[in-house]
Design a protein around this motif. Structure first.
Motif, mmCIF file in Angstrom:
data_model
loop_
_atom_site.group_PDB
_atom_site.id
_atom_site.type_symbol
_atom_site.label_atom_id
_atom_site.label_comp_id
_atom_site.label_asym_id
_atom_site.label_seq_id
_atom_site.Cartn_x
_atom_site.Cartn_y
_atom_site.Cartn_z
ATOM 1 N N GLN A 1 40.007 54.364 42.390
ATOM 2 C CA GLN A 1 40.587 54.098 41.067
ATOM 3 C C GLN A 1 40.207 55.183 40.053
ATOM 4 O O GLN A 1 41.005 55.535 39.187
ATOM 5 C CB GLN A 1 40.176 52.711 40.566
ATOM 6 C CG GLN A 1 40.788 51.572 41.340
ATOM 7 C CD GLN A 1 42.287 51.452 41.143
ATOM 8 O OE1 GLN A 1 42.879 52.019 40.235
ATOM 9 N NE2 GLN A 1 42.921 50.694 42.019
ATOM 10 N N LEU B 1 42.019 45.410 41.635
ATOM 11 C CA LEU B 1 42.552 45.120 40.300
ATOM 12 C C LEU B 1 41.428 45.019 39.267
ATOM 13 O O LEU B 1 41.585 45.463 38.130
ATOM 14 C CB LEU B 1 43.383 43.837 40.327
ATOM 15 C CG LEU B 1 44.116 43.483 39.048
ATOM 16 C CD1 LEU B 1 45.088 44.590 38.652
ATOM 17 C CD2 LEU B 1 44.860 42.170 39.206
ATOM 18 N N GLU C 1 40.493 48.587 38.386
ATOM 19 C CA GLU C 1 41.560 49.219 37.606
ATOM 20 C C GLU C 1 41.490 48.764 36.148
ATOM 21 O O GLU C 1 41.578 49.580 35.226
ATOM 22 C CB GLU C 1 42.919 48.897 38.209
ATOM 23 C CG GLU C 1 44.054 49.619 37.540
ATOM 24 C CD GLU C 1 45.383 49.387 38.235
ATOM 25 O OE1 GLU C 1 46.296 50.191 37.984
ATOM 26 O OE2 GLU C 1 45.527 48.427 39.012
ATOM 27 N N ASN C 2 41.290 47.470 35.928
ATOM 28 C CA ASN C 2 41.193 46.940 34.565
ATOM 29 C C ASN C 2 39.966 47.481 33.834
ATOM 30 O O ASN C 2 40.037 47.830 32.658
ATOM 31 C CB ASN C 2 41.161 45.408 34.589
ATOM 32 C CG ASN C 2 42.488 44.815 35.009
ATOM 33 O OD1 ASN C 2 43.540 45.440 34.910
ATOM 34 N ND2 ASN C 2 42.446 43.594 35.516
ATOM 35 N N ASN D 1 40.591 51.174 32.949
ATOM 36 C CA ASN D 1 41.534 51.241 31.821
ATOM 37 C C ASN D 1 40.839 50.873 30.515
ATOM 38 O O ASN D 1 41.081 51.502 29.479
ATOM 39 C CB ASN D 1 42.737 50.337 32.071
ATOM 40 C CG ASN D 1 43.652 50.875 33.149
ATOM 41 O OD1 ASN D 1 43.638 52.071 33.451
ATOM 42 N ND2 ASN D 1 44.448 50.012 33.741
ATOM 43 N N ALA D 2 39.958 49.865 30.543
ATOM 44 C CA ALA D 2 39.220 49.471 29.339
ATOM 45 C C ALA D 2 38.252 50.568 28.912
ATOM 46 O O ALA D 2 38.097 50.850 27.721
ATOM 47 C CB ALA D 2 38.467 48.165 29.586
ATOM 48 N N GLN E 1 31.797 49.967 31.076
ATOM 49 C CA GLN E 1 32.149 48.626 31.530
ATOM 50 C C GLN E 1 31.310 48.289 32.756
ATOM 51 O O GLN E 1 30.984 49.160 33.560
ATOM 52 C CB GLN E 1 33.630 48.561 31.932
ATOM 53 C CG GLN E 1 34.598 48.945 30.842
ATOM 54 C CD GLN E 1 34.684 47.893 29.761
ATOM 55 O OE1 GLN E 1 34.794 46.709 30.044
ATOM 56 N NE2 GLN E 1 34.612 48.328 28.517
#
Length: 150
Positions: A71, A106, A109-110, A113-114, A122
Motif C-alpha cells: 500500500q 483496506l 489503505e485507509n 490515506n489518512a 496513524q
C-alpha cells in the motif's frame, strides 16, 4: 514496478535471511490480502516436534508487513512503517505446511490515506491467521503497525 511474491521472496533472501532459511515464502499478494507459507521442517522446529513460535511469528508478520509495503508503494509517497506491538494465540500444534493469511489491505489503505491527508502518523491493528493443511487454525497473531510521512 509492481510488488510481487517473487520480489518479496528475493527481499527475504537478502534482508531477512533467517526467515528465508526457515522456509518462509510469500505465495500471493494483492491490495486486499497476502498469503505466506512455511513448512514444518527440522530447521524450524521446537523441542516438541512442531513449528517454533518465532517462525510462525515471522510468517504472520510478513503477511501484514508485505501488505503495508504494498500500500505504501501504491501511494507513491515516502512513508515509514514500524511494528509497535504484537500479540499471538496458539491453538494447535503447527506441523506440516502452514499458510498465514492477512486480509486487512483496506485497513492499511485507509490509514495511509489518512496519514497523507493529515500529515499525522496513524496506528492500526492487523490480523494474520495460520491454517494447517487440514484447514484447521493453528495460530492467530495481531500486529499493531505505525505509519507516518517521512
Amino acid at each position: 514496478m509492481n510488488l510481487t511474491a517473487s520480489k518479496l521472496n528475493k527481499f527475504l533472501l537478502f534482508k531477512l535471511p533467517s526467515a528465508y532459511i526457515a522456509g518462509v515464502r510469500v505465495k500471493d499478494i494483492d491490495e486486499k490480502k497476502c498469503v505466506v507459507s512455511v513448512k514444518h521442517r527440522w530447521i524450524n522446529q521446537n523441542p516438541f516436534k512442531s513449528m517454533y513460535f518465532a517462525v510462525q511469528a515471522m510468517a504472520a508478520e510478513l503477511t501484514t508487513g508485505a501488505l503495508v509495503m504494498y500500500q505504501i508503494h501504491k501511494s507513491g509517497r515516502k512513508i515509514s512503517m514500524l511494528v509497535a506491538n504484537n500479540k499471538g494465540n496458539f491453538t494447535k500444534k503447527a506441523t506440516g505446511r502452514i499458510n498465514f493469511i492477512c486480509k486487512d489491505g483496506l485497513i492499511i489503505e485507509n490509514a495511509i490515506n489518512a496519514t497523507i491527508a493529515t500529515g499525522e502518523g496513524q496506528t492500526f491493528w492487523m490480523k494474520s491467521i495460520g491454517i494447517n493443511e487440514d484447514g484447521i487454525q493453528v495460530s492467530e497473531m495481531d500486529f499493531e503497525w505505525s505509519v507516518r510521512l517521512k
